[in-house]
Motif scaffolding. Sequence first.
Motif, PDB file in Angstrom:
ATOM      1  N   GLY A  77      34.235  30.249  57.967  1.00 50.48           N
ATOM      2  CA  GLY A  77      34.360  31.507  58.702  1.00 50.48           C
ATOM      3  C   GLY A  77      34.531  31.291  60.182  1.00 50.48           C
ATOM      4  N   ASP A  78      33.769  30.345  60.737  1.00 50.33           N
ATOM      5  CA  ASP A  78      33.879  30.046  62.163  1.00 50.33           C
ATOM      6  C   ASP A  78      35.266  29.504  62.503  1.00 50.33           C
ATOM      7  OD1 ASP A  78      31.257  30.825  62.479  1.00 50.33           O
ATOM      8  OD2 ASP A  78      30.451  28.784  62.608  1.00 50.33           O
ATOM      9  N   GLN A  79      35.799  28.649  61.640  1.00 55.13           N
ATOM     10  CA  GLN A  79      37.122  28.069  61.885  1.00 55.13           C
ATOM     11  C   GLN A  79      38.211  29.132  61.832  1.00 55.13           C
ATOM     12  OE1 GLN A  79      36.230  25.273  63.330  1.00 55.13           O
ATOM     13  NE2 GLN A  79      37.641  23.981  62.176  1.00 55.13           N
ATOM     14  N   SER A  80      38.101  30.040  60.882  1.00 48.71           N
ATOM     15  CA  SER A  80      39.080  31.125  60.766  1.00 48.71           C
ATOM     16  C   SER A  80      39.060  32.004  62.010  1.00 48.71           C
ATOM     17  CB  SER A  80      38.784  31.955  59.520  1.00 48.71           C
ATOM     18  OG  SER A  80      39.624  33.082  59.450  1.00 48.71           O
ATOM     19  N   ARG A  81      37.877  32.359  62.450  1.00 47.38           N
ATOM     20  CA  ARG A  81      37.764  33.198  63.663  1.00 47.38           C
ATOM     21  C   ARG A  81      38.296  32.464  64.893  1.00 47.38           C
ATOM     22  NH1 ARG A  81      33.327  35.150  60.571  1.00 47.38           N
ATOM     23  NH2 ARG A  81      32.034  33.348  61.105  1.00 47.38           N
ATOM     24  N   ALA A  82      38.106  31.147  64.930  1.00 46.62           N
ATOM     25  CA  ALA A  82      38.611  30.373  66.062  1.00 46.62           C
ATOM     26  C   ALA A  82      40.135  30.392  66.105  1.00 46.62           C
ATOM     27  CB  ALA A  82      38.102  28.933  65.986  1.00 46.62           C
ATOM     28  N   VAL A  83      40.784  30.261  64.946  1.00 45.58           N
ATOM     29  CA  VAL A  83      42.248  30.331  64.910  1.00 45.58           C
ATOM     30  C   VAL A  83      42.708  31.725  65.322  1.00 45.58           C
ATOM     31  CG1 VAL A  83      44.289  30.191  63.427  1.00 45.58           C
ATOM     32  CG2 VAL A  83      42.446  28.515  63.165  1.00 45.58           C
ATOM     33  N   GLU A  84      42.031  32.739  64.834  1.00 46.08           N
ATOM     34  CA  GLU A  84      42.363  34.116  65.226  1.00 46.08           C
ATOM     35  C   GLU A  84      42.275  34.287  66.739  1.00 46.08           C
ATOM     36  OE1 GLU A  84      40.967  38.658  64.030  1.00 46.08           O
ATOM     37  OE2 GLU A  84      39.485  37.044  64.055  1.00 46.08           O
ATOM     38  N   SER A  85      41.329  33.570  67.345  1.00 36.20           N
ATOM     39  CA  SER A  85      41.113  33.697  68.790  1.00 36.20           C
ATOM     40  C   SER A  85      41.978  32.763  69.619  1.00 36.20           C
ATOM     41  CB  SER A  85      39.639  33.443  69.116  1.00 36.20           C
ATOM     42  OG  SER A  85      38.812  34.414  68.502  1.00 36.20           O
ATOM     43  N   GLY A  86      42.808  31.941  68.949  1.00 37.91           N
ATOM     44  CA  GLY A  86      43.745  31.126  69.710  1.00 37.91           C
ATOM     45  C   GLY A  86      43.700  29.638  69.468  1.00 37.91           C
ATOM     46  N   LEU A  87      42.801  29.137  68.602  1.00 34.07           N
ATOM     47  CA  LEU A  87      42.786  27.705  68.312  1.00 34.07           C
ATOM     48  C   LEU A  87      44.102  27.306  67.652  1.00 34.07           C
ATOM     49  CD1 LEU A  87      41.223  24.996  68.143  1.00 34.07           C
ATOM     50  CD2 LEU A  87      40.387  25.741  65.901  1.00 34.07           C
ATOM     51  N   ASP A  88      44.754  26.263  68.174  1.00 34.38           N
ATOM     52  CA  ASP A  88      46.040  25.813  67.646  1.00 34.38           C
ATOM     53  C   ASP A  88      45.920  25.418  66.181  1.00 34.38           C
ATOM     54  OD1 ASP A  88      47.288  26.186  70.037  1.00 34.38           O
ATOM     55  OD2 ASP A  88      47.287  24.079  70.630  1.00 34.38           O
ATOM     56  N   VAL A  92      46.127  25.659  57.747  1.00 39.06           N
ATOM     57  CA  VAL A  92      44.688  25.900  57.610  1.00 39.06           C
ATOM     58  C   VAL A  92      44.269  25.650  56.172  1.00 39.06           C
ATOM     59  CG1 VAL A  92      44.485  27.521  59.534  1.00 39.06           C
ATOM     60  CG2 VAL A  92      45.073  28.396  57.254  1.00 39.06           C
ATOM     61  N   HIS A  93      43.077  25.113  56.002  1.00 37.07           N
ATOM     62  CA  HIS A  93      42.490  24.830  54.686  1.00 37.07           C
ATOM     63  C   HIS A  93      41.055  25.350  54.741  1.00 37.07           C
ATOM     64  CE1 HIS A  93      41.471  21.546  51.442  1.00 37.07           C
ATOM     65  NE2 HIS A  93      41.355  22.779  50.979  1.00 37.07           N
ATOM     66  N   PHE A  94      40.838  26.512  54.147  1.00 41.28           N
ATOM     67  CA  PHE A  94      39.552  27.186  54.258  1.00 41.28           C
ATOM     68  C   PHE A  94      38.833  27.232  52.916  1.00 41.28           C
ATOM     69  CE2 PHE A  94      41.515  29.790  57.939  1.00 41.28           C
ATOM     70  CZ  PHE A  94      41.089  28.868  58.872  1.00 41.28           C
ATOM     71  N   SER A  95      37.570  27.625  52.983  1.00 43.08           N
ATOM     72  CA  SER A  95      36.770  27.749  51.764  1.00 43.08           C
ATOM     73  C   SER A  95      37.099  29.020  50.995  1.00 43.08           C
ATOM     74  CB  SER A  95      35.279  27.732  52.110  1.00 43.08           C
ATOM     75  OG  SER A  95      34.486  27.869  50.960  1.00 43.08           O
ATOM     76  N   LEU A  96      37.344  30.109  51.727  1.00 43.58           N
ATOM     77  CA  LEU A  96      37.494  31.428  51.107  1.00 43.58           C
ATOM     78  C   LEU A  96      38.856  32.043  51.409  1.00 43.58           C
ATOM     79  CD1 LEU A  96      34.070  33.044  52.060  1.00 43.58           C
ATOM     80  CD2 LEU A  96      34.652  31.895  49.922  1.00 43.58           C
ATOM     81  N   GLU A  97      39.363  32.792  50.457  1.00 45.71           N
ATOM     82  CA  GLU A  97      40.616  33.521  50.659  1.00 45.71           C
ATOM     83  C   GLU A  97      40.530  34.465  51.852  1.00 45.71           C
ATOM     84  OE1 GLU A  97      42.807  37.117  48.348  1.00 45.71           O
ATOM     85  OE2 GLU A  97      42.409  35.331  47.143  1.00 45.71           O
ATOM     86  N   GLY A  98      39.385  35.098  52.030  1.00 46.64           N
ATOM     87  CA  GLY A  98      39.233  36.052  53.119  1.00 46.64           C
ATOM     88  C   GLY A  98      39.423  35.442  54.491  1.00 46.64           C
ATOM     89  N   GLU A 246      37.570  27.931  44.513  1.00 44.63           N
ATOM     90  CA  GLU A 246      39.000  27.813  44.764  1.00 44.63           C
ATOM     91  C   GLU A 246      39.249  27.951  46.265  1.00 44.63           C
ATOM     92  OE1 GLU A 246      41.208  29.710  41.037  1.00 44.63           O
ATOM     93  OE2 GLU A 246      39.687  31.068  41.843  1.00 44.63           O
ATOM     94  N   ASN A 247      39.779  26.888  46.857  1.00 48.26           N
ATOM     95  CA  ASN A 247      39.969  26.845  48.308  1.00 48.26           C
ATOM     96  C   ASN A 247      41.433  27.029  48.682  1.00 48.26           C
ATOM     97  OD1 ASN A 247      37.919  24.018  47.914  1.00 48.26           O
ATOM     98  ND2 ASN A 247      37.140  26.004  48.538  1.00 48.26           N
TER      99      ASN A 247
END
Length: 342
Positions: A77-88, A92-98, A246-247
């Motif tokens: 979740g933290d990584q997803s929010r970071a990309v949303e906020s501008g992290l290059d 992306v490979h996340f834990s959750l679909e959301g 499922e990731n």
Amino acid sequence: MSMTWKAAVAGSVAALVALTGCGTSGGAGGSSEGGATSLSLVGFAVPEKANKDIQAAWAKTDAGKGVTWKTSYGASGDQSRAVESGLDADYVHFSLEGDVTRLVEAGLVAEDWNAGETKGIVSQSVVALVVRKGNPKNIQGWDDIVKPGVGIVTPNPGSSGSARWNIMAAWNHVIAQGGTEAEATAFVTKFFENAVALPGSGREATTAFTSGNGDVLISYENEAILARANGEDFDYVVPDDTLLIENPGAVLKDADPKAQRWLDFVLTDEAQAIFGKDGFRPLSGEVDYDVEGANDPSNPFPEPKDLATIGEDYDGWSAVNDTFFDEENGIITKIQAETGKQ
């Protein structure tokens, strides 16, 4: 060795559709100049080693030759929010679909990112119970972890995707046996009452457990296998009823075109075998190699008797997040508040 998977799993294991919208070279994460490309991968912590191993294999191919990587790993979740906020990020490979959906809503990932046969899934595992060497508290399944005196370590669902998989597996244990929502709520309440540590990510939870906290770690099966392969001296149990993890993986709209070639490679049998050797259950379901760290290296991924999925059994992550993890009215959110385990 060939494994027979639940029908819901088999329907999501062929190949991911090629994403549209990949921009010109020099996307979010890097540049393509003189044949050299830099890609940025942002992911949740657990598959870091597998991704590194797959990157090394891809580098030996024509498509991957000369590609360098910038990587960032942490709680999903933290990584997803970071990309949303501008992290290059190119990929992306996340834990959750959301956590990918958040980027779709932000206009960073194409809406059809999960339109293919795998529904955007690139890696999978199951929820397992990690116990001390010799299993001194004789933990064989979900009912054993909520007994008095059993200390549970699991990541915090506020930041960690793996935590949400864990908790939904615990909830499903009651529902799968014909229990009511009230009975499942009572069970998960006992779960949180027994929690002695709620670290920020799945990897941090493993570290907390190996440092001596708790009697049982709720974790990805692959995380347990990898830790054992790296010398950790503990055991793990795959419960008779558990949840398929499922990731998702996705390429961003403005990514370097090489990022799509990377995603294509991730879904090949070669790359999935690398996931398998690092403890993930390959999407193909085919395993003809030993997996170091597994309970039985020659039969590393036994099929659980009852394997639930979020898609089939709970109408997908959007519905689950609204019902269970809404910041104000979620069932799990309320349980955490009532037990003081936030």
